[in-house]
Design a protein around this motif. Sequence first.
Motif, PDB file in Angstrom:
ATOM      1  N   ASN A   1       0.933  -1.410   0.084  1.00 30.41           N
ATOM      2  CA  ASN A   1      -0.396   0.228  -0.102  1.00 30.41           C
ATOM      3  C   ASN A   1       1.036   1.359  -0.422  1.00 30.41           C
ATOM      4  N   SER A   2       0.685   1.557  -0.938  1.00 31.04           N
ATOM      5  CA  SER A   2       1.877   3.247  -0.479  1.00 31.04           C
ATOM      6  C   SER A   2       0.947   3.906  -2.350  1.00 31.04           C
ATOM      7  N   PRO A   3       1.062   5.181  -1.476  1.00 28.02           N
ATOM      8  CA  PRO A   3       1.187   5.747  -0.189  1.00 28.02           C
ATOM      9  C   PRO A   3       0.605   5.085   0.457  1.00 28.02           C
ATOM     10  N   LEU A   4       1.035   4.678   2.321  1.00 27.82           N
ATOM     11  CA  LEU A   4       0.439   4.018   2.862  1.00 27.82           C
ATOM     12  C   LEU A   4      -0.393   4.226   4.421  1.00 27.82           C
ATOM     13  N   ASN A   5      -2.116   4.042   4.144  1.00 33.62           N
ATOM     14  CA  ASN A   5      -2.260   4.349   5.132  1.00 33.62           C
ATOM     15  C   ASN A   5      -1.814   3.347   6.007  1.00 33.62           C
ATOM     16  N   PRO A   6      -1.802   3.743   7.110  1.00 31.25           N
ATOM     17  CA  PRO A   6      -1.961   5.292   7.971  1.00 31.25           C
ATOM     18  C   PRO A   6      -1.179   6.056   8.246  1.00 31.25           C
ATOM     19  N   ALA A   7       0.288   5.625   8.186  1.00 32.30           N
ATOM     20  CA  ALA A   7       1.563   6.090   8.130  1.00 32.30           C
ATOM     21  C   ALA A   7       1.992   7.768   7.589  1.00 32.30           C
ATOM     22  N   GLY A   8       1.427   7.455   6.323  1.00 35.10           N
ATOM     23  CA  GLY A   8       1.269   8.637   4.977  1.00 35.10           C
ATOM     24  C   GLY A   8       2.617   9.251   4.060  1.00 35.10           C
ATOM     25  N   VAL A   9       3.337   8.091   4.645  1.00 33.71           N
ATOM     26  CA  VAL A   9       4.723   7.882   3.711  1.00 33.71           C
ATOM     27  C   VAL A   9       4.200   7.528   2.432  1.00 33.71           C
ATOM     28  N   VAL A  10       5.053   7.766   1.824  1.00 35.22           N
ATOM     29  CA  VAL A  10       5.384   7.378   0.495  1.00 35.22           C
ATOM     30  C   VAL A  10       6.275   5.823  -0.183  1.00 35.22           C
ATOM     31  N   ILE A  11       5.732   5.733  -0.159  1.00 38.13           N
ATOM     32  CA  ILE A  11       7.552   4.571  -0.488  1.00 38.13           C
ATOM     33  C   ILE A  11       8.615   4.723  -1.628  1.00 38.13           C
ATOM     34  N   THR A  12       9.945   4.732  -0.937  1.00 41.30           N
ATOM     35  CA  THR A  12      10.580   5.620  -1.820  1.00 41.30           C
ATOM     36  C   THR A  12      10.444   4.991  -2.784  1.00 41.30           C
ATOM     37  N   ASP A  13      11.663   5.476  -4.159  1.00 36.52           N
ATOM     38  CA  ASP A  13      11.958   5.145  -5.766  1.00 36.52           C
ATOM     39  C   ASP A  13      12.777   3.282  -5.186  1.00 36.52           C
ATOM     40  N   GLU A  14      14.115   3.842  -4.100  1.00 39.93           N
ATOM     41  CA  GLU A  14      14.326   2.870  -3.849  1.00 39.93           C
ATOM     42  C   GLU A  14      13.565   1.330  -2.974  1.00 39.93           C
ATOM     43  N   ASP A  15      13.568   1.582  -2.256  1.00 40.74           N
ATOM     44  CA  ASP A  15      12.378   0.504  -1.631  1.00 40.74           C
ATOM     45  C   ASP A  15      11.498   0.247  -2.118  1.00 40.74           C
ATOM     46  N   LEU A  16      10.749   0.508  -3.848  1.00 41.43           N
ATOM     47  CA  LEU A  16      10.144  -0.307  -4.359  1.00 41.43           C
ATOM     48  C   LEU A  16      10.457  -0.456  -5.400  1.00 41.43           C
ATOM     49  N   ALA A  17      12.225  -0.515  -5.920  1.00 37.04           N
ATOM     50  CA  ALA A  17      12.828  -0.932  -6.916  1.00 37.04           C
ATOM     51  C   ALA A  17      13.508  -2.189  -6.091  1.00 37.04           C
ATOM     52  N   LEU A  18      13.744  -2.284  -5.085  1.00 34.54           N
ATOM     53  CA  LEU A  18      14.176  -3.281  -3.951  1.00 34.54           C
ATOM     54  C   LEU A  18      13.210  -4.316  -3.593  1.00 34.54           C
ATOM     55  N   LEU A  19      11.762  -3.920  -3.556  1.00 35.57           N
ATOM     56  CA  LEU A  19      10.690  -4.629  -3.268  1.00 35.57           C
ATOM     57  C   LEU A  19      10.365  -5.353  -4.910  1.00 35.57           C
TER      58      LEU A  19
END
Length: 394
Positions: free
Chosen positions: A174-192
């Motif tokens: 889930n990105s942007p992430l409810n409830p944290a309100g963060v957007v998963i970074t490109d670096e983390d998306l690439a890792l996933l």
Amino acid sequence: MVAARIREPAMVHPVFADLPVTVFEEMSGLARELGAINLGQGFPDDQGPLSLRRKAGEALIEGSNQYPPMRGLPELRRAVAGHYGRTQGLDLDPDREIIVTSGATEALAAAFLSLISPGDEVVLFQPLYDAYLPMVRRAGGVPRLVRLSPPHWRFDRAMLEAAFSERTKLVVLNSPLNPAGVVITDEDLALLAEFCVRHDVIAVCDEVWEAVVFDGRAHRPLMGFPGMRERTVKIGSAGKLFGMTGWKVGFLCAAPPLAKALAGAHQFLTFTTPPNLQAAVAFGLDEPGDWFETMPAGLQRSRDRLAAGLRQAGFSVLDSAGTYFLNVDLAASGIDETDRAFALRAVREHGVAAIPVSAFYAQDPVTSVLRLCFAKGDEVLDAAVERLARAKGG
Ligand code: PMP
Ligand code: GLN
């Protein structure tokens, strides 16, 4: 005989036997009952774009009220493809790769039911949206949880190594992430993406908050990362795109072989979604005017107003890059109470409802973060700050 059977707990599926009402319903119920300001459940107090509401009204009176095509009105599927092409650089075939659902909730259910077989492992990130776990379990999936924590809510290679195995079938992001309100970074998306490709895993991407991102950010869909186009199910929600949460119109986007399975589940969950709402959403996507700039800009101002008020009142406020939500860290604010205890006291004694973030964890919860919805008018936000300041005391 029948009466005895329905009283027998074993007759109820164990996933639903003891499932409590959702925390959103609980807190909104308390807010209604007590006449409290509701910064709990995420919905704007604005009623949404008038042009879309008029269009829906016209379609209701003048248009068809009979079953639309099972995969959705062709004009809406074309509008969704056009919108994601313009805003996210995706190239989706409206006939073979898009299915209209009754909200993202139905899209999630269709994805879990059609992609999970009993015993398949499913990687999920905590905090998790409340619908995920019961539905994954009901489909026979075995959850493997990755725990994210404030203030950055990030995952890393070691966390993914620990969660993925040769039995992993799906990962839910889930990105942007409810409830944290963060957007998963490109670096983390690439890792996933790297893990999904390596383990031959399908990603179910809940991107309902994709249009609600701030400070000049642009949403990056995991589907656009190398190796992900054929193994991603992207889920969107018109309720969030246009700030009308009661409009249960969602979208499933996936390559044709996945879409075929998703459509198979959708046809026996709801089969279709009201045609008038579909027509209005198609209109909104085709002719958005400046909506996709003004909507996040207005919410960003509200976020900043709430954050400033809360900081002034001595709260430790976490960053919000997207969604309708801002979080405060109670422990860092000098409050020696769990999020749930504080939330219950705030609504009962001070007339302001919020959501304890611990409700988004299935195990080992973060217990000192409180989620507040800022999609409200200035006076509402200001009054809520005053009440929260009183609840904080000191
Ligand atoms: N996923 C997430 C992360 C959400 O926050 C929500 C609701 N806000 C949904 C799914 C459900 O969306 P819908 O109302 O379109 O069913
Ligand atoms: N998504 C909304 C929220 O996070 C709640 C949706 C619901 O109540 N089911 O507040």
